[in-house]
Design a protein around this motif. Structure first.
Motif: not given
Lengths: 249, 249
Positions: B89, B91-92, B94, B105, B107
């Motif tokens: 992962q 980052g996110t 949004a 949103v 990811v």
DNA sequence: TACAGTTATGGTTGCTGTGACCATAAGTGT
DNA sequence: ACACTTATGGTCACAGCAACCATAACTGTA
């Protein structure tokens, strides 16, 4: 992947495989108090997990960025002005079972600061308090949701970043002595460091710190020069922790 | 923060400050082809951003973890079995304005693999193709949404991690020669490395690679020993890139 | 003033790891 | 047998580090 271009409501009529989710931010707030690493927790005042300690956090509002949401929660729940703090996104947790109420996606943020004030209990939390971060890892602390796992990962992240980035300065004030900076590393690494060698390494790392010209007079001993953060974020060369890392005695 | 314990539908009636959001995963898929770093892109077949290149990705389904969703999209859009790949992962994203259709949103996941097959166009994408990653940074590529910024951050993340983690092995196959591993660093750092010194550093880094006992016969030259990934993820000592890093004139 | 105590700062030394480079091994094809 | 190519191994000078010693500059006390 389903078509991204389809209108959202058409899409929802068309299938029940995808549904709306709720978006929250949770904060991993660390600080140093009395040469100890502390984490800010709240005691939940509502179900689920009523009465259990948890990370501060809450829903992200419409028209709000994640960062703004994190800053707002920081102010609301801990009375802390986050604009002066190091704020960094850590990761996102969205496992279907992590919240009994449904799909709640939480974005974990890391907030670091110098000796922060004792938090006032917010409107939602029964109370807010600092807990020793060591208790996250020795299992004497049980947290709501998956907050224990999130905080443990946050701690590992900070530890890693200490060696390769200037994140340690986030635990110091605007200006600080090399002693202050050294204490940060000593607390995280759990071992004393040689002041002389530490000084050489920090000053040889370009852009890590900058002298302000000011001095700080300790209660006893020779005055220490004051420094502030330098322009570099990535440390080159890094401040590596070795097997012994120059501890004395 | 609003009370977490309130029932979700009550909460939504009670205020319009918080609304549902849609959750997607987008994939930053990198591989090495012909000693060049390539990124997998799709050409969008629908509005918004119809016809523009974009990252592969899509909605996360109910009862699906983010990781599972990323693996599913990887299979659906690129025909790649991600269980063998490095998946991480990143980052996110949004920001309220990032998707014209509302709060979406996303990811971002990083997927790395050895020379991956040419992708087949999926059901949603007009076509899928490999693009040189260099074009992400020289501005000759315009991507949908904020995908350009996401991929640029992904690239920087990989570059950082090459020095401190064993992520380079993700670009090699199950077993590989030290030459293969060296090529990964040479491509990312854009400079040739001394084979002898590289060998010494890698073998001195405990747990980085393990000899399999096998050999590989190159079309010309002495056979090379085969290695596989070792147990270590964090490299100690790290494989630091210096000003010259042992390139030969 | 003299002195001990304390802390910051600066310097020295031996060791380890690195870059540059040379030498050899072990395949290929001619 | 030979040239060619690539992997592997070794040498050497140099840079950086840990350990340690020395000095500077303040405090408080006699």
């Amino acid at each position: 992947m389903r078509p991204l271009g389809v209108r959202m409501d058409d899409w929802l009529k068309d299938s029940d495989e995808v549904g709306p989710s709720w978006l929250t931010v949770d904060l991993a707030i660390f600080t140093l108090r009395d040469d100890q690493l502390m984490v800010l927790l709240i005691e939940r005042g509502l179900d689920p997990f009523n009465g259990m300690p948890a990370m501060p956090g809450g829903y992200v509002q419409k028209n709000e960025t994640l960062r703004d949401g994190a800053l707002r929660e920081l102010a609301e729940e801990a009375g802390i002005d986050g604009s002066q703090l190091h704020l960094e996104q850590l990761g996102t947790y969205a496992d279907p079972g992590r919240d009994p109420r449904g799909r709640v996606v939480t974005v974990a943020y890391l907030a670091l600061g110098p000796d922060l004030p004792t938090p006032v209990g917010g409107t939602d939390a029964a109370r807010a308090f600092w807990a020793p971060a060591a208790r996250l890892e020795d299992g004497t602390l049980r947290l709501a949701f998956d907050h224990q796992a999130i905080l443990t990962e946050a701690l590992e992240e900070v530890r890693r970043k200490l060696e390769y980035t200037a994140v340690a300065t986030a635990f110091c004030g605007e200006t600080f002595t090399l002693r202050d900076l050294r204490t940060v590393y000593e607390v995280f690494w759990g071992q004393p460091l040689d002041p002389s060698n530490f000084r050489r390494k920090v000053l040889n790392t370009t852009g890590f710190v900058q002298p302000t010209g000011g001095q700080w007079l300790p209660p006893t001993g020779r005055p220490a020069a004051l420094y502030c953060r330098g322009p570099a974020w990535l440390l080159n060369p890094p401040l590596l922790r070795t097997a012994t890392s120059g501890q004395r005695g």
